[in-house]
Design a protein around this motif. Structure first.
Motif, PDB file in Angstrom:
ATOM      1  N   UNK A  72       0.185 -65.560  14.784  1.00 17.62           N
ATOM      2  CA  UNK A  72       0.589 -64.668  16.006  1.00 17.62           C
ATOM      3  C   UNK A  72      -0.102 -65.571  17.258  1.00 17.62           C
ATOM      4  N   UNK A  73       0.530 -65.199  18.209  1.00 14.86           N
ATOM      5  CA  UNK A  73      -0.351 -65.719  19.352  1.00 14.86           C
ATOM      6  C   UNK A  73      -0.130 -65.274  20.743  1.00 14.86           C
ATOM      7  N   UNK A  74      -0.914 -65.359  21.756  1.00 16.70           N
ATOM      8  CA  UNK A  74      -1.165 -64.757  22.709  1.00 16.70           C
ATOM      9  C   UNK A  74      -1.775 -65.765  24.023  1.00 16.70           C
ATOM     10  N   UNK A  75      -1.669 -64.993  25.302  1.00 14.02           N
ATOM     11  CA  UNK A  75      -2.007 -65.512  26.172  1.00 14.02           C
ATOM     12  C   UNK A  75      -2.997 -64.727  27.228  1.00 14.02           C
ATOM     13  N   UNK A  76      -4.061 -64.963  28.173  1.00 11.75           N
ATOM     14  CA  UNK A  76      -4.712 -64.602  28.379  1.00 11.75           C
ATOM     15  C   UNK A  76      -5.354 -64.908  29.677  1.00 11.75           C
ATOM     16  N   UNK A  78      -8.516 -64.912  31.778  1.00 12.43           N
ATOM     17  CA  UNK A  78      -9.925 -64.961  31.768  1.00 12.43           C
ATOM     18  C   UNK A  78     -10.448 -64.425  34.059  1.00 12.43           C
ATOM     19  N   UNK A  79     -11.591 -64.083  34.425  1.00 15.21           N
ATOM     20  CA  UNK A  79     -12.045 -63.977  34.924  1.00 15.21           C
ATOM     21  C   UNK A  79     -11.792 -65.127  36.463  1.00 15.21           C
ATOM     22  N   UNK A  80     -11.852 -65.730  35.793  1.00 18.30           N
ATOM     23  CA  UNK A  80     -11.477 -67.532  36.918  1.00 18.30           C
ATOM     24  C   UNK A  80     -10.364 -67.780  36.835  1.00 18.30           C
ATOM     25  N   UNK A  81      -9.406 -67.261  36.386  1.00 17.93           N
ATOM     26  CA  UNK A  81      -8.183 -67.176  36.418  1.00 17.93           C
ATOM     27  C   UNK A  81      -7.542 -68.092  35.765  1.00 17.93           C
ATOM     28  N   UNK A  82      -8.384 -67.937  34.154  1.00 18.72           N
ATOM     29  CA  UNK A  82      -8.140 -69.923  33.487  1.00 18.72           C
ATOM     30  C   UNK A  82      -6.186 -69.344  33.040  1.00 18.72           C
ATOM     31  N   UNK A  83      -5.780 -70.099  31.871  1.00 13.97           N
ATOM     32  CA  UNK A  83      -5.195 -69.572  31.194  1.00 13.97           C
ATOM     33  C   UNK A  83      -5.509 -69.345  29.830  1.00 13.97           C
ATOM     34  N   UNK A  84      -6.124 -68.688  28.878  1.00 11.90           N
ATOM     35  CA  UNK A  84      -6.442 -69.150  27.210  1.00 11.90           C
ATOM     36  C   UNK A  84      -5.516 -68.245  26.649  1.00 11.90           C
ATOM     37  N   UNK A  85      -5.563 -69.690  25.440  1.00 15.20           N
ATOM     38  CA  UNK A  85      -4.133 -69.059  24.596  1.00 15.20           C
ATOM     39  C   UNK A  85      -5.070 -68.453  23.211  1.00 15.20           C
ATOM     40  N   UNK A  86      -4.614 -67.327  22.679  1.00 16.54           N
ATOM     41  CA  UNK A  86      -5.059 -67.152  21.609  1.00 16.54           C
ATOM     42  C   UNK A  86      -4.384 -67.539  20.093  1.00 16.54           C
ATOM     43  N   UNK A  87      -4.958 -67.415  19.349  1.00 15.22           N
ATOM     44  CA  UNK A  87      -4.719 -68.218  18.164  1.00 15.22           C
ATOM     45  C   UNK A  87      -4.560 -66.841  16.722  1.00 15.22           C
ATOM     46  N   UNK A  88      -3.854 -66.357  16.228  1.00 14.78           N
ATOM     47  CA  UNK A  88      -4.247 -65.580  15.203  1.00 14.78           C
ATOM     48  C   UNK A  88      -3.482 -66.055  13.953  1.00 14.78           C
ATOM     49  N   UNK A  89      -4.405 -66.251  12.626  1.00 20.99           N
ATOM     50  CA  UNK A  89      -3.444 -66.886  11.260  1.00 20.99           C
ATOM     51  C   UNK A  89      -4.084 -66.055  10.015  1.00 20.99           C
ATOM     52  N   UNK A  90      -2.824 -66.011   9.232  1.00 18.88           N
ATOM     53  CA  UNK A  90      -3.796 -65.159   8.048  1.00 18.88           C
ATOM     54  C   UNK A  90      -4.300 -66.581   7.558  1.00 18.88           C
ATOM     55  N   UNK A  91      -5.079 -65.875   6.406  1.00 17.24           N
ATOM     56  CA  UNK A  91      -6.488 -66.609   5.672  1.00 17.24           C
ATOM     57  C   UNK A  91      -5.235 -67.609   4.816  1.00 17.24           C
ATOM     58  N   UNK A  92      -6.516 -68.883   4.103  1.00 15.68           N
ATOM     59  CA  UNK A  92      -5.669 -70.034   3.505  1.00 15.68           C
ATOM     60  C   UNK A  92      -5.050 -69.229   2.739  1.00 15.68           C
ATOM     61  N   UNK A  93      -5.662 -68.469   2.229  1.00 18.49           N
ATOM     62  CA  UNK A  93      -4.468 -67.598   0.183  1.00 18.49           C
ATOM     63  C   UNK A  93      -3.674 -67.584   0.647  1.00 18.49           C
ATOM     64  N   UNK A  94      -3.478 -66.061   1.782  1.00 14.10           N
ATOM     65  CA  UNK A  94      -2.190 -66.359   2.397  1.00 14.10           C
ATOM     66  C   UNK A  94      -0.885 -66.849   3.065  1.00 14.10           C
ATOM     67  N   UNK A  95      -1.388 -68.024   3.244  1.00 18.81           N
ATOM     68  CA  UNK A  95      -0.671 -68.715   3.762  1.00 18.81           C
ATOM     69  C   UNK A  95       0.210 -69.629   3.009  1.00 18.81           C
ATOM     70  N   UNK A  96      -1.232 -70.034   1.885  1.00 20.33           N
ATOM     71  CA  UNK A  96      -0.141 -70.771   0.710  1.00 20.33           C
ATOM     72  C   UNK A  96       0.680 -70.458  -0.359  1.00 20.33           C
ATOM     73  N   UNK A  97       0.544 -68.721   0.145  1.00 15.44           N
ATOM     74  CA  UNK A  97       2.592 -68.209  -0.188  1.00 15.44           C
ATOM     75  C   UNK A  97       3.275 -67.688   0.187  1.00 15.44           C
ATOM     76  N   UNK A  98       3.364 -68.353   1.732  1.00 15.74           N
ATOM     77  CA  UNK A  98       4.250 -67.706   2.959  1.00 15.74           C
ATOM     78  C   UNK A  98       5.242 -67.572   1.700  1.00 15.74           C
ATOM     79  N   UNK A  99       6.548 -67.915   1.880  1.00 19.50           N
ATOM     80  CA  UNK A  99       8.179 -67.840   1.176  1.00 19.50           C
ATOM     81  C   UNK A  99       8.058 -68.468   1.938  1.00 19.50           C
ATOM     82  N   UNK A 100       9.138 -70.609   1.529  1.00 16.06           N
ATOM     83  CA  UNK A 100       9.708 -71.764   1.882  1.00 16.06           C
ATOM     84  C   UNK A 100      10.885 -71.150   2.662  1.00 16.06           C
ATOM     85  N   UNK A 101      11.161 -70.172   2.549  1.00 12.37           N
ATOM     86  CA  UNK A 101      12.931 -70.039   2.461  1.00 12.37           C
ATOM     87  C   UNK A 101      12.212 -69.697   4.163  1.00 12.37           C
ATOM     88  N   UNK A 102      12.017 -68.794   4.140  1.00 13.36           N
ATOM     89  CA  UNK A 102      11.325 -67.948   5.252  1.00 13.36           C
ATOM     90  C   UNK A 102      10.982 -68.785   6.334  1.00 13.36           C
TER      91      UNK A 102
END
Length: 184
Positions: A72-76, A78-102
């Motif tokens: 998941x990603x989003x962009x914020x 900040x107070x100075x008007x700078x664009x900051x990218x924010x990223x979220x991901x599952x932990x390593x174990x959960x990512x390893x279990x992701x379905x390959x077809x999906x």
């Protein structure tokens, strides 16, 4: 005699999410392409196509990205008007279990949709239809925003996994070294 109509191998883990991931992309493209045949109003074509593309953008960014690839990603700003990218991901174990077809479906449809909008843009240029090029431009921008966001998110997730692995190996090495010296 029994015939198996379903191919052997891994199935989609989240078929409903996969359907909606593809549905809004297909709906925006199909409406844009077919609307010229049935609708005379450019305003209706613009509004409905962009609305469907915006729905696709939102679904990909907030739902199917999380479920199908664990990102998941989003962009914020900040107070100075700078664009900051924010990223979220599952932990390593959960990512390893992701379905390959999906995952395959997620990434390929993300890229193919942008390619389709590019072709439609070229077609609009050839036909000298600047107004329709505007529709394509908005839809392509939304599509590319998701590509950039998820690509950066995937790179950030890989970097986090590498840092975690490095820290784990270093801490195990340090504890092994400490236990070896404590014996001596």
């Amino acid at each position: 005699m029994h015939f198996c109509l379903q191919p052997t191998g891994e199935n989609y883990a989240n078929p409903k999410t996969c359907v909606f991931h593809v549905l809004f992309k297909a709906a925006a493209l199909a409406f844009y392409i077919l609307s010229a045949i049935f609708i005379d109003s450019f305003v209706i074509i613009f509004v409905v196509t962009v609305f469907l593309a915006a729905l696709d953008f939102w679904v990909v960014k907030n739902v199917s990205g999380r479920i199908l690839v664990g990102l998941r990603w989003w962009n914020e700003i900040d107070e100075q008007g700078e664009s900051i990218w924010k990223f979220e991901c599952l932990d390593q174990e959960s990512l390893a279990r992701m379905n390959k077809k999906d995952s395959w479906l997620f990434w390929w449809t993300l890229y193919l949709t942008a390619v389709a909008w590019i072709f439609l843009g070229i077609f609009s240029l050839i036909r000298f239809q600047a107004d329709y090029l505007l529709v394509v431009g908005v839809c392509l921008t939304l599509s590319i925003a998701n590509i950039v966001g998820f690509t950066k998110c995937r790179k950030d997730a890989k970097k986090q996994i590498q840092q975690f692995a490095t820290q784990t190996i270093a801490s195990r090495f340090t504890s092994s070294l400490q236990s070896a010296f404590s014996v001596v």
